[in-house]
Design a protein around this motif. Structure first.
Motif, PDB file in Angstrom:
ATOM      1  N   ARG A  85     -72.864  38.213 -73.840  1.00  0.00           N
ATOM      2  CA  ARG A  85     -73.169  39.217 -72.810  1.00  0.00           C
ATOM      3  C   ARG A  85     -71.968  40.142 -72.618  1.00  0.00           C
ATOM      4  N   ILE A  86     -72.234  41.356 -72.166  1.00  0.00           N
ATOM      5  CA  ILE A  86     -71.164  42.291 -71.810  1.00  0.00           C
ATOM      6  C   ILE A  86     -71.417  42.736 -70.361  1.00  0.00           C
ATOM      7  N   PRO A  87     -71.006  41.928 -69.385  1.00  0.00           N
ATOM      8  CA  PRO A  87     -71.213  42.257 -67.974  1.00  0.00           C
ATOM      9  C   PRO A  87     -70.191  43.282 -67.489  1.00  0.00           C
ATOM     10  N   ASP A  88     -70.249  43.611 -66.203  1.00  0.00           N
ATOM     11  CA  ASP A  88     -69.391  44.663 -65.650  1.00  0.00           C
ATOM     12  C   ASP A  88     -67.905  44.325 -65.730  1.00  0.00           C
TER      13      ASP A  88
ATOM     14  N   LEU B  65     -64.341  48.051 -68.483  1.00  0.00           N
ATOM     15  CA  LEU B  65     -63.349  48.236 -67.425  1.00  0.00           C
ATOM     16  C   LEU B  65     -62.502  49.488 -67.604  1.00  0.00           C
ATOM     17  N   LYS B  66     -62.181  49.838 -68.841  1.00  0.00           N
ATOM     18  CA  LYS B  66     -61.342  51.017 -69.046  1.00  0.00           C
ATOM     19  C   LYS B  66     -61.544  51.568 -70.443  1.00  0.00           C
ATOM     20  N   LYS B  67     -61.262  52.845 -70.602  1.00  0.00           N
ATOM     21  CA  LYS B  67     -61.376  53.495 -71.907  1.00  0.00           C
ATOM     22  C   LYS B  67     -60.157  53.139 -72.733  1.00  0.00           C
TER      23      LYS B  67
ATOM     24  N   PHE C 140     -67.645  53.544 -73.799  1.00  0.00           N
ATOM     25  CA  PHE C 140     -67.202  53.546 -72.401  1.00  0.00           C
ATOM     26  C   PHE C 140     -67.915  54.688 -71.682  1.00  0.00           C
ATOM     27  N   LEU C 141     -68.920  54.342 -70.848  1.00  0.00           N
ATOM     28  CA  LEU C 141     -69.777  55.343 -70.205  1.00  0.00           C
ATOM     29  C   LEU C 141     -69.943  55.019 -68.710  1.00  0.00           C
ATOM     30  N   PRO C 142     -68.839  55.004 -67.955  1.00  0.00           N
ATOM     31  CA  PRO C 142     -68.896  54.537 -66.559  1.00  0.00           C
ATOM     32  C   PRO C 142     -69.862  55.330 -65.679  1.00  0.00           C
TER      33      PRO C 142
END
Length: 496
Positions: A288-291, A297-299, A343-345
């Motif tokens: 899984r790739i959770p928050d 978390l960062k670019k 990375f698409l926050p």
């Protein structure tokens, strides 16, 4: 093509007969992959027992990927030669044989020739861009990439293979009013082959992705093959209407009343077959790739250096095939190194609220709802943001994607867990919005390894380059499982 003399035919027949006898004695079908990409066709043929002697590819990242997966047993000097990009328009067959140290002269070097000339010129989705480039109302007809199939035929004539497989997009059947596949078959017949072509969808052959492709198979006359046969479907699925429509456009050049065309219609998959592999079946055993995952978390530069361990979970047949059961490509690691995402926050909350099957208009509507909620939250704090103000536009920019939903309806799509994925495109190298993960609790686009899984690349297959080149390689590839089923048909005729 120049007129072929009787002496040439006799010489070619003798060469192919000698190769056939050697093949039956050694059981080694030496295979050359032209326009190889990262190796989707090679991987399927390798699984079917063919020996991949070389892959010729102009893209440096794809060439390196092919080499490190199929030629890692070579010494450093030879491995580097295989890793180098090669331009088929500038290299003659003898150059390939000499540089890559293939045994024998050109006509003796290989038994099977496979590959797919670049499809950009054939695919209708690219024609508007070509018009801009060439400032020509029908530029797709004059794109030089559309003539690379002629170069492929030059290599057929030089190498005199016993069997041939060519792959391309369905639009190759209707390219500026020409049926390129039919014309290739006609030329191959002049060279001493029996050739046929068909349209295959990968979803019918165990691939968890709907991907329509033209497949052409040809055999040297010396094999005494009475009829070219194609694989029969192994899985059942009802394709969406759009796939049927695209197929009909491609088939417009084929007159069903004409008995002379070389097109073969595949049998429809039976409802008694196993159901197609779904996106969830293909991906649910991956990490899984959770928050709180590092990717969200960062670019940062995305490198294939961190192992994401497999979770403890029950494996289905597809997951077992991808992890450990693909010959020569069993994953030796306890997880995967390329489970990387963009990375698409701004868009994670939108992804979370989208329903499976939603596309960009629905995503834009969700974003506007979130924007209105943000305005209300500001008002509740005593802050009024007037429409059209700098603050209004800045807040909107933080939440709402800038694309017009009426002009980009298909730009985004959230996958359905209970269906195979839609076609993965090379544009994955630019962005991954076409394949948003079905799991809303992860709220992201698919990872490199997930894209590979959807294309049926086993976990033991590694990709060269960084994230963008890896996505592009996967999007350009032929699904290895589909290639495998084609290779099985060819092996039956070669009898090795």
């Amino acid at each position: 093509m120049n007129v072929i003399t009787q002496s040439e035919r006799s010489r070619w027949s003798s060469v192919r007969q000698n190769k056939l006898e050697a093949l039956r004695n050694t059981g080694r079908a030496r295979t050359l992959d032209l326009f190889a990409g990262c190796g989707g066709i090679s991987l399927g043929f390798n699984k079917a027992g063919f020996e991949i002697k070389a892959g010729i590819e102009i893209d440096k990242h794809a060439a390196k990927t092919h080499a490190m997966n199929f030629h890692s047993h070579l010494d450093a000097e030879q491995l580097e030669k295989h890793s180098n990009p090669h331009d088929i328009t500038k290299l003659e067959p003898k150059d390939i044989v000499e540089e890559l140290c293939l045994k024998g002269n050109v006509q003796e070097a290989i038994d099977v020739l496979v590959g797919g000339p670049p499809c950009q010129a054939f695919a209708r989705v690219g024609r508007s861009k070509l018009r801009e480039v060439y400032d020509h109302p029908e530029a797709f007809k004059v794109d030089p990439r559309g003539n690379l199939y002629l170069r492929y035929l030059d290599y057929v004539k030089a190498f005199q293979p016993l069997a041939i497989m060519m792959e391309n997009v369905p639009d190759v059947l209707n390219y500026g009013g020409h049926n390129i596949a039919e014309e290739v078959c006609e030329t191959l017949e002049e060279l001493g082959y029996i050739a046929k072509y068909t349209l295959m969808n990968s979803v019918y052959f165990g691939v968890p992705e709907m991907r329509e492709r033209m497949i052409l198979i040809a055999y040297a006359e010396e094999l005494d093959v009475e009829e070219v046969q194609f694989p029969t479907p192994t899985h059942f699925f009802e394709l969406p209407r759009g796939y049927h429509s695209s197929r009909q456009v491609a088939l417009k050049t084929i007159n069903p009343e004409c008995v002379h065309h070389r097109y073969i219609e595949l049998a429809e998959p039976s409802e008694d077959l196993p159901l197609a592999i779904t996106a969830e079946e293909a991906l649910k055993d991956l990490p899984r790739i959770p928050d709180d995952h590092r990717c969200k978390l960062k670019k940062a530069p995305q490198r294939f250096t961190t192992l994401d361990p497999y979770p403890e979970t029950e494996l289905n047949d597809y997951a077992r095939l991808m992890r450990t059961q693909w010959p020569n490509f069993s994953n030796k690691d306890s997880g995967v190194y390329d489970h990387l995402i963009r990375f698409l926050p701004r868009d994670y909350p939108i992804f979370s609220r989208m329903a499976p099957g939603d596309q960009y208009p629905e995503a834009h509507r969700v974003a506007m709802e979130m924007f209105e909620e943000a305005l209300v939250a500001e008002r509740n704090k005593g802050i009024t943001i007037n429409k059209g103000s700098v603050s209004y536009e800045e807040l909107k920019k933080k939440i709402v994607p800038p694309y017009d939903p009426s002009k980009f309806p298909n730009k985004w799509r959230k996958m359905e867990p209970d269906q195979p994925a839609r076609t993965l495109m090379a544009h994955l190298g630019k962005d991954s919005y076409s394949h948003i993960h079905y799991d809303s609790s992860q709220s992201r686009t698919i990872s490199i390894r997930e894209a590979a899984r959807l294309q049926s690349f086993p976990d033991g297959f590694k990709f060269a380059g960084s994230m963008n080149p890896a996505f592009k390689q996967i999007g350009n590839a032929v699904p290895p499982l589909m290639s495998y089923h084609v290779a099985q048909c060819i092996r039956e005729k070669l009898e090795f």
